[in-house]
Design a protein around this motif. Sequence first.
Motif, short mmCIF file in Angstrom:
data_model
loop_
_atom_site.label_atom_id
_atom_site.label_comp_id
_atom_site.label_asym_id
_atom_site.label_seq_id
_atom_site.Cartn_x
_atom_site.Cartn_y
_atom_site.Cartn_z
N MET A 312 -5.06 -6.78 5.76
CA MET A 312 -5.56 -7.63 6.83
C MET A 312 -4.62 -8.79 7.12
O MET A 312 -4.54 -9.26 8.26
N ARG A 313 -3.89 -9.24 6.11
CA ARG A 313 -2.87 -10.26 6.36
C ARG A 313 -1.75 -9.69 7.23
O ARG A 313 -1.26 -10.34 8.15
N LEU A 314 -1.33 -8.47 6.90
CA LEU A 314 -0.30 -7.81 7.71
C LEU A 314 -0.79 -7.62 9.14
O LEU A 314 -0.04 -7.79 10.10
N ARG A 315 -2.07 -7.23 9.27
CA ARG A 315 -2.64 -7.00 10.60
C ARG A 315 -2.63 -8.28 11.43
O ARG A 315 -2.43 -8.25 12.65
N ALA A 316 -2.86 -9.41 10.75
CA ALA A 316 -2.89 -10.69 11.46
C ALA A 316 -1.50 -11.28 11.67
O ALA A 316 -1.36 -12.36 12.22
N GLY A 317 -0.47 -10.56 11.22
CA GLY A 317 0.89 -11.05 11.38
C GLY A 317 1.29 -12.12 10.40
O GLY A 317 2.28 -12.83 10.60
N GLU A 318 0.53 -12.23 9.31
CA GLU A 318 0.82 -13.24 8.30
C GLU A 318 1.81 -12.68 7.27
O GLU A 318 1.76 -11.50 6.96
N PRO A 319 2.66 -13.51 6.71
CA PRO A 319 3.62 -13.03 5.71
C PRO A 319 2.93 -12.75 4.37
O PRO A 319 1.89 -13.34 4.06
N VAL A 320 3.49 -11.82 3.60
CA VAL A 320 3.01 -11.57 2.24
C VAL A 320 4.11 -12.01 1.27
O VAL A 320 5.29 -11.99 1.61
N ALA A 321 3.69 -12.42 0.09
CA ALA A 321 4.63 -13.02 -0.86
C ALA A 321 5.69 -12.04 -1.33
O ALA A 321 6.83 -12.40 -1.59
N SER A 322 5.32 -10.75 -1.47
CA SER A 322 6.26 -9.75 -1.99
C SER A 322 5.91 -8.39 -1.41
O SER A 322 4.73 -8.10 -1.15
N HIS A 323 6.92 -7.55 -1.22
CA HIS A 323 6.63 -6.21 -0.70
C HIS A 323 6.07 -5.30 -1.80
O HIS A 323 5.54 -4.23 -1.51
N HIS A 324 6.16 -5.75 -3.07
CA HIS A 324 5.57 -4.97 -4.17
C HIS A 324 4.94 -5.91 -5.18
O HIS A 324 5.57 -6.88 -5.61
N VAL A 325 3.69 -5.63 -5.54
CA VAL A 325 2.96 -6.44 -6.51
C VAL A 325 2.48 -5.55 -7.64
O VAL A 325 1.96 -4.45 -7.39
N GLU A 326 2.66 -5.99 -8.88
CA GLU A 326 2.15 -5.26 -10.05
C GLU A 326 1.11 -6.11 -10.77
O GLU A 326 1.40 -7.25 -11.15
N LEU A 327 -0.09 -5.55 -10.95
CA LEU A 327 -1.15 -6.23 -11.67
C LEU A 327 -1.08 -5.85 -13.15
O LEU A 327 -0.68 -4.73 -13.50
N ALA A 328 -1.48 -6.77 -14.02
CA ALA A 328 -1.30 -6.58 -15.46
C ALA A 328 -2.27 -5.56 -16.03
O ALA A 328 -3.44 -5.51 -15.67
N THR A 329 -1.76 -4.74 -16.95
CA THR A 329 -2.58 -3.82 -17.74
C THR A 329 -2.90 -4.47 -19.08
O THR A 329 -2.26 -5.45 -19.47
N ARG A 330 -3.87 -3.89 -19.78
CA ARG A 330 -4.17 -4.35 -21.15
C ARG A 330 -4.77 -3.18 -21.92
O ARG A 330 -5.37 -2.28 -21.32
N LEU A 331 -4.63 -3.20 -23.22
CA LEU A 331 -5.16 -2.13 -24.06
C LEU A 331 -6.61 -2.43 -24.42
O LEU A 331 -6.93 -3.52 -24.90
N GLU A 332 -7.50 -1.45 -24.20
CA GLU A 332 -8.90 -1.55 -24.61
C GLU A 332 -9.09 -0.65 -25.83
O GLU A 332 -9.09 0.57 -25.72
N VAL A 333 -9.21 -1.27 -27.00
CA VAL A 333 -9.33 -0.50 -28.24
C VAL A 333 -10.79 -0.15 -28.46
O VAL A 333 -11.66 -1.03 -28.56
N ARG A 334 -11.06 1.17 -28.58
CA ARG A 334 -12.42 1.65 -28.85
C ARG A 334 -12.35 2.55 -30.08
O ARG A 334 -11.53 2.32 -30.97
N ALA A 335 -13.19 3.55 -30.15
CA ALA A 335 -13.35 4.30 -31.40
C ALA A 335 -12.57 5.62 -31.46
O ALA A 335 -12.72 6.37 -32.42
N SER A 336 -11.71 5.90 -30.47
CA SER A 336 -10.99 7.18 -30.51
C SER A 336 -9.68 7.11 -31.27
O SER A 336 -8.92 8.09 -31.30
#
Length: 341
Positions: A312-336
Amino acid sequence: MASDASENISTSARRPTLATVASAAGVSMPTVSKVLNGRLDVSAATRAKVEQAIRDLRYVPVAGRARSEERFVEIVFDDLLNPYAAEIINGAADAGLGEGVTVIPKRHTGDTPREWARRVSASGRDGIIIVTSVLTSEQIARFREAGLPMVVIDTVNLPSAEFTSIGSTNFTGGVAATDHLLKLGHRRIGHISGPLTLACSVARRHGYRAALDRAGIYDPIEAMGWFSYDTGVREASTWLGRPERPTAIFAGSDQIAFGVMEAARLAGLRVPEDLSVVGFDDTYAAASTSPPLTTVHQPLKEMGELAVRTLMRLRAGEPVASHHVELATRLEVRASTAPVR
């Protein structure tokens, strides 16, 4: 009369648009749409600026749309019927509510680039989100010609300035999964990846190999297939029938991991006593398996939310901070997973 007609034509040509109002008020087009629709999630100061711009410009919604500037975004998957897609759709729909956008999930139909762009444009969509699909230069060009903004999630292609993309820290997730198994004492650790045509699969495998290399283990045990339950059953069954079988398996997705757990059951092995299993995604089913699955949490819902907001920012002609964004992963330790016996 001729003078009146000429004045009417001139006025019509200068009729203000939603974009004109947005520019005059110094806000985005979605914000103007929210004010027109009477939405409450706009500050009083912003609402006042938009309403003043509407009065000054004498803006009237086009073609009888009255107070409704309904917007639609299409989100396209190769496969809709899996937990991965469900998580992303859930996040996209939540963001759509906040943006005044209706999110429409679709399955890729195999149209040519020209047909695909024409169909999406003709349907009145405000943009398109594409998930785990190969993008050709022609496809990108056709969407640009049609004036359709595009955001890609988990792109098959490497991140490129040609399009805006959203992913997660797949390499880091692969390292975290493998390090967890190494700390439990495992040395024969197998990895079943997704297709190596996908950038995310390659990054996860590189993370697996990097962790092994750091531990002084230079003989990785690897297989590849689609992100499916059947892949996990097939590839794990091959390994588990060998005398020197792996004591742990890092699967490239939760769906593969579920298949690995079934292969262990068929082989008469217990998880985690005889075989530790780690997945990747942390879909809603991961905590409900028996035993619950240790997995790398990929922020799928957040990726869907961010894709809609970015679009929607692109649709409105607004700039985006980066052409690629990576969100952080994390390990969920369970019983396997458990220490090697």
